[in-house]
Every structure is written in C-alpha cells, then in structure tokens.
Design a protein around this motif. Sequence first.
Motif: not given
Length: 197
Positions: A104, A143, A147, A165-167
């Motif tokens: 990241v 982040e 991951r 979250h983004s994942r």
Amino acid sequence: MIDQLDAVFAKFREAEVNLLRELQRKRQEFYYEVRKGKVHFTEAAKAHQKDFLKRLARFLRDSNLLVLLTTPIIWFCAFPVVFLDLIITIYQMICFPVYGIPKVRRSDFILLDRHRLAYLNLIEKMNCLYCAYANGVFAFVTEVAARTEQYWCPIKHALRMKGVHSRYQYFFDYGDAEGYRRQIEQVRRDFADLEPK
C-alpha cells in the motif's frame, strides 16, 4: 446473489467516478489546479482567501475554554498514531513480499495539502495537518489490514457492518464452505485490480 453484489459494487465504482468529476468542477470553481502533486491557486484566489483569515488573537478569544483545555489530550494522541504508522509500515515491508500482496502506498492516503489555504491561521493549519495525518494513517492502516484479511480470511461477515473496506467485495460469502475451499488460493493472490492499467 453474487450478480446483485457485483451490480452494487459497479454502482459504487460509478459513484466514485462521479465524485472525481465533481471534485474537478470544484477545482475550477475555487481557482486551483494540481500540478506534480501540489495545489496551486491563482493569485486572485489567494487574495480572496486572505480576506477570510481569522487572526490568532481573535481565534483564541473566540474559542470555547473547554475546547482549549482539551486540546492537549487530542495532541497527545499523536504519539500512538505515529507509532501505529511506523509499525504498519514495517509490517507491510516485511510481510507483504512474503505473502505476495502488493504494498500500500502511504502517499495515496496521507495527503498534507491544507497548509496552502490562505484563510487558515497557524493553529488551524496545525490542526488540519494533524487531522489529515491521523485520518490518513487510519485509512492507510485500513487498506493494509484489508489486503492482509484478503490473504488470511477472505470471508464476509454474517452480521451487518457499518462500513466495508476496499477488498471486501472479493471475499467469500459467509457460509460458502465449498467456494472457500475450492478458491481460497486464487482469492488470496487476486490483486489484479490493483495493478496499474
């Protein structure tokens, strides 16, 4: 159900594109542009902003006494934030290459640009710097954790979450034992969407 989730995430990505368009419009409205990662205002915009600068004496005089008295507590929190930033940076430097997870970039999350606003006095600029750093660290840590979670435990929760979250969209549905066992290694390494296009 998966098709519906994909549709929801597609709408979310579309909303992100619209947000970026709106931010570009705001750049024009407030007469600034970003060049080489730095914000540049027109001279007229800087002069206009200075008309709204609140001098330090007036700022302190207008401040609530309890707010002033609690300020050291807020600033004391900077120590654990800096420590967290350091630990997570070291963690991803050591572990992510081992796991095959893309690192990241801190600079994508920790944005320090508010000091360029001419209508903020020194105290306001320091407060903005602190808030931008702390919230940037928390977003960076989220982040890194997202991951990591995709690698170790990419399973959605059964209970409702306030935010994801983004994942999260790549995780297995709660209870999908067959999909988990069949595709865990593939999901663990599926970071293709993070590769530069």
